[in-house]
Every structure is written in structure tokens, then in C-alpha cells.
Design a protein around this motif. Structure first.
Motif, PDB file in Angstrom:
ATOM      1  N   ILE A  67       0.847  -1.205   0.000  1.00 17.66           N
ATOM      2  CA  ILE A  67       0.000   0.000   0.000  1.00 17.66           C
ATOM      3  C   ILE A  67       0.878   1.251   0.000  1.00 17.66           C
ATOM      4  CG2 ILE A  67      -1.681   1.325   1.338  1.00 17.66           C
ATOM      5  CD1 ILE A  67      -2.795  -1.376   2.332  1.00 17.66           C
ATOM      6  N   ILE A  68       1.929   1.230   0.825  1.00 15.02           N
ATOM      7  CA  ILE A  68       2.870   2.350   0.872  1.00 15.02           C
ATOM      8  C   ILE A  68       3.503   2.556  -0.497  1.00 15.02           C
ATOM      9  CG2 ILE A  68       5.100   3.118   1.814  1.00 15.02           C
ATOM     10  CD1 ILE A  68       4.325   1.729   4.437  1.00 15.02           C
ATOM     11  N   PHE A  69       3.873   1.452  -1.151  1.00 14.51           N
ATOM     12  CA  PHE A  69       4.497   1.506  -2.472  1.00 14.51           C
ATOM     13  C   PHE A  69       3.576   2.167  -3.492  1.00 14.51           C
ATOM     14  CE2 PHE A  69       5.006  -0.531  -6.653  1.00 14.51           C
ATOM     15  CZ  PHE A  69       6.311  -0.158  -6.939  1.00 14.51           C
ATOM     16  N   ILE A  70       2.308   1.789  -3.510  1.00 13.20           N
ATOM     17  CA  ILE A  70       1.343   2.344  -4.465  1.00 13.20           C
ATOM     18  C   ILE A  70       1.103   3.828  -4.193  1.00 13.20           C
ATOM     19  CG2 ILE A  70      -1.067   2.258  -5.228  1.00 13.20           C
ATOM     20  CD1 ILE A  70      -0.954  -0.792  -4.727  1.00 13.20           C
ATOM     21  N   ASN A  71       0.917   4.178  -2.929  1.00 15.94           N
ATOM     22  CA  ASN A  71       0.715   5.586  -2.571  1.00 15.94           C
ATOM     23  C   ASN A  71       1.946   6.418  -2.937  1.00 15.94           C
ATOM     24  OD1 ASN A  71      -1.833   5.086  -1.549  1.00 15.94           O
ATOM     25  ND2 ASN A  71      -1.121   4.819   0.551  1.00 15.94           N
ATOM     26  N   ASN A  72       3.111   5.842  -2.690  1.00 14.90           N
ATOM     27  CA  ASN A  72       4.356   6.546  -3.009  1.00 14.90           C
ATOM     28  C   ASN A  72       4.486   6.754  -4.516  1.00 14.90           C
ATOM     29  OD1 ASN A  72       7.158   7.480  -2.207  1.00 14.90           O
ATOM     30  ND2 ASN A  72       7.685   5.838  -3.606  1.00 14.90           N
ATOM     31  N   ALA A  73       4.118   5.743  -5.299  1.00 16.21           N
ATOM     32  CA  ALA A  73       4.196   5.851  -6.760  1.00 16.21           C
ATOM     33  C   ALA A  73       3.295   6.973  -7.275  1.00 16.21           C
ATOM     34  CB  ALA A  73       3.817   4.525  -7.401  1.00 16.21           C
ATOM     35  N   ASN A  74       2.108   7.072  -6.736  1.00 22.11           N
ATOM     36  CA  ASN A  74       1.186   8.142  -7.143  1.00 22.11           C
ATOM     37  C   ASN A  74       1.749   9.523  -6.821  1.00 22.11           C
ATOM     38  OD1 ASN A  74      -1.327   6.999  -8.332  1.00 22.11           O
ATOM     39  ND2 ASN A  74      -1.415   5.873  -6.418  1.00 22.11           N
ATOM     40  N   LYS A  75       2.326   9.682  -5.630  1.00 19.33           N
ATOM     41  CA  LYS A  75       2.920  10.957  -5.234  1.00 19.33           C
ATOM     42  C   LYS A  75       4.167  11.264  -6.064  1.00 19.33           C
ATOM     43  CE  LYS A  75       0.149  12.176  -1.872  1.00 19.33           C
ATOM     44  NZ  LYS A  75      -0.655  13.430  -1.935  1.00 19.33           N
ATOM     45  N   LEU A  76       4.917  10.210  -6.395  1.00 21.58           N
ATOM     46  CA  LEU A  76       6.110  10.384  -7.223  1.00 21.58           C
ATOM     47  C   LEU A  76       5.745  10.920  -8.604  1.00 21.58           C
ATOM     48  CD1 LEU A  76       8.734   7.490  -6.924  1.00 21.58           C
ATOM     49  CD2 LEU A  76       9.168   9.936  -7.142  1.00 21.58           C
ATOM     50  N   ILE A  77       4.685  10.391  -9.171  1.00 22.18           N
ATOM     51  CA  ILE A  77       4.230  10.860 -10.482  1.00 22.18           C
ATOM     52  C   ILE A  77       3.915  12.355 -10.423  1.00 22.18           C
ATOM     53  CG2 ILE A  77       2.373  10.702 -12.195  1.00 22.18           C
ATOM     54  CD1 ILE A  77       2.236   7.665 -11.475  1.00 22.18           C
ATOM     55  N   GLU A  78       3.232  12.773  -9.358  1.00 16.98           N
ATOM     56  CA  GLU A  78       2.902  14.196  -9.189  1.00 16.98           C
ATOM     57  C   GLU A  78       4.163  15.054  -9.113  1.00 16.98           C
ATOM     58  OE1 GLU A  78       0.411  14.715  -5.796  1.00 16.98           O
ATOM     59  OE2 GLU A  78      -1.083  13.244  -6.450  1.00 16.98           O
ATOM     60  N   LEU A  79       5.141  14.613  -8.314  1.00 19.33           N
ATOM     61  CA  LEU A  79       6.390  15.366  -8.160  1.00 19.33           C
ATOM     62  C   LEU A  79       7.174  15.423  -9.465  1.00 19.33           C
ATOM     63  CD1 LEU A  79       7.783  14.291  -4.664  1.00 19.33           C
ATOM     64  CD2 LEU A  79       7.261  16.622  -5.403  1.00 19.33           C
ATOM     65  N   LEU A  80       7.253  14.294 -10.162  1.00 18.94           N
ATOM     66  CA  LEU A  80       8.003  14.254 -11.416  1.00 18.94           C
ATOM     67  C   LEU A  80       7.383  15.164 -12.464  1.00 18.94           C
ATOM     68  CD1 LEU A  80       8.767  10.442 -11.516  1.00 18.94           C
ATOM     69  CD2 LEU A  80      10.493  12.248 -11.587  1.00 18.94           C
TER      70      LEU A  80
END
Length: 224
Positions: A141-154
């Protein structure tokens, strides 16, 4: 292979001294292996250069570029919570270094991605044997949430980094979005590799570049 003598650096928070290796390093390896999350294999991964360190004594974090032991998945998750809280405070310093803080959060989130993938990636010197570790559901779950936030930052800081954005979409199963980003990748070899994995609906990290000797060795093993 010469690793070098250990040195010691005093923690800025508690004053205790942590051991690290400043070199010199003489490493013999047939080449570098690069994965789709940007991780590059080094023969001495625990001694690679990193910008963030966690004190083994007081557990506080310090931004410092040096040859140190690497941090764990949990360490980077803890660091993310600490720095997101720190950078959310409405202070003059926080405002002045707003963009710098975003870059630091990007760095931490990228390392959460890579440390998670360390549990499933195939080590280049493992002779093809996959030694994956069990992954806790909460970590997924942490991995998926992190991926979504990473996309926003990138998309804010590195909007032209289509490969890693496409990779993140692929990791969370958004294959159409991943394909749309992959179509913008300039490197035809990387694009072809990623599109193949999208077509197969594979979410796991993949090898995108490795030395010729490694490819020949793996092919020879397969033929046997």
C-alpha cells in the motif's frame, strides 16, 4: 578488491561517531546493470554514495553526500514522514527553499521505490536465481501511494522524464497511461522494452541494460 580504511563522522544531532568508508575503492566487476526504476548495480551497494543518512544512535536524519551504509525501505519511509512534516511548516526558510525541499522529497520517494524493488529484483551475480523476499501488504500500500505521489512530483520537477513516469504507471497497473508516456520516450531501445512489459501487463521492475558478457552468460545457461 581494496575497500579502504574506515573513517568516522560525528552525528550533527547527538554527537556520536558513525563509521563510513571514504575509499579508495578498486572493484572488479564485468560492468553495470541498470533497472527500470533507475537503480544501477554496484559490486559494493552498501558503500554507494547517498545524499541522506540516518544516525544509528539517535535515528535522526542528515543531508550529507558521502560513502556510507545504505538506508532501508523503512528508513526512507520514516524520513519521508519527518521531512514532509518539516517542510510543511510555514516558515521563511521553508518558503525560500520550497523548490529545494520538493527535490529532496523526490529523492526520498525515489529511494522508497528502489528499496521496495530490491526485494523483487534479480541480482546480476545470482546466476539467474530469483531470491525475492516476502512483502508485507502494508508495504505494498505504501508503495502504491508513493508511486502516485512520485508521479505528481516528477510532472512538476522533471516533466520530460517520460521513462520513469511510464514505469510508475506500469508499477501501479495503469497500463494505458503508461503506454501514453512510453510513446514519448526518445530512447528506442528503452521504449521497446517498456512497451513489451506493458503489453504483458507486468508490474515488476525489469533490467533495461546489462553488459554483453552477462547477456551471453545467461543465454548459455538457458541453452543448457
Amino acid at each position: 578488491m581494496q575497500i579502504g580504511s574506515p573513517s568516522y563522522r560525528k552525528c550533527l544531532h547527538c554527537g556520536e561517531k558513525s563509521e563510513y568508508y571514504s575509499g579508495p575503492f578498486f572493484v572488479h566487476y564485468y560492468g553495470l546493470t541498470e533497472w527500470s526504476d533507475g537503480e544501477i548495480f554496484q559490486e559494493l551497494p552498501s558503500l554507494k554514495e547517498t545524499e541522506l543518512q540516518k544516525c544509528h544512535f539517535c535515528s535522526n536524519f542528515t543531508w550529507l553526500r558521502q560513502k556510507f551504509d545504505g538506508m532501508t525501505f523503512k528508513d526512507y519511509c520514516d524520513a519521508l514522514i519527518f521531512f514532509e512534516n518539516l517542510y510543511s511548516k510555514k516558515t521563511i526558510i521553508s518558503h525560500v527553499f520550497h523548490k529545494r525541499n520538493k527535490k529532496r522529497l523526490l529523492y526520498i520517494r525515489l529511494n522508497i521505490l528502489r528499496k521496495y524493488n530490491d526485494r523483487i529484483r534479480i541480482h546480476p551475480l545470482s546466476n539467474g536465481e530469483k531470491k525475492s523476499k516476502s512483502i508485507d501488504e502494508n508495504d505494498k500500500i505504501i508503495f502504491i501511494n508513493n508511486a502516485n505521489k512520485l508521479i505528481e512530483l516528477l510532472k512538476i520537477l522533471e516533466p520530460d522524464n517520460h521513462f520513469i513516469i511510464a514505469e510508475l504507471y506500469r508499477n501501479i497497473g495503469l497500463f494505458e497511461d503508461s503506454k501514453a508516456e512510453a510513446d514519448k520516450i526518445y530512447d528506442e531501445n528503452k521504449k521497446r522494452l517498456l512497451l513489451r512489459e506493458i503489453e504483458n501487463e507486468n508490474r515488476d521492475v525489469i533490467i533495461i541494460k546489462q553488459p554483453l558478457t552477462a547477456r551471453v552468460s545467461l543465454r548459455a545457461q538457458h541453452e543448457q
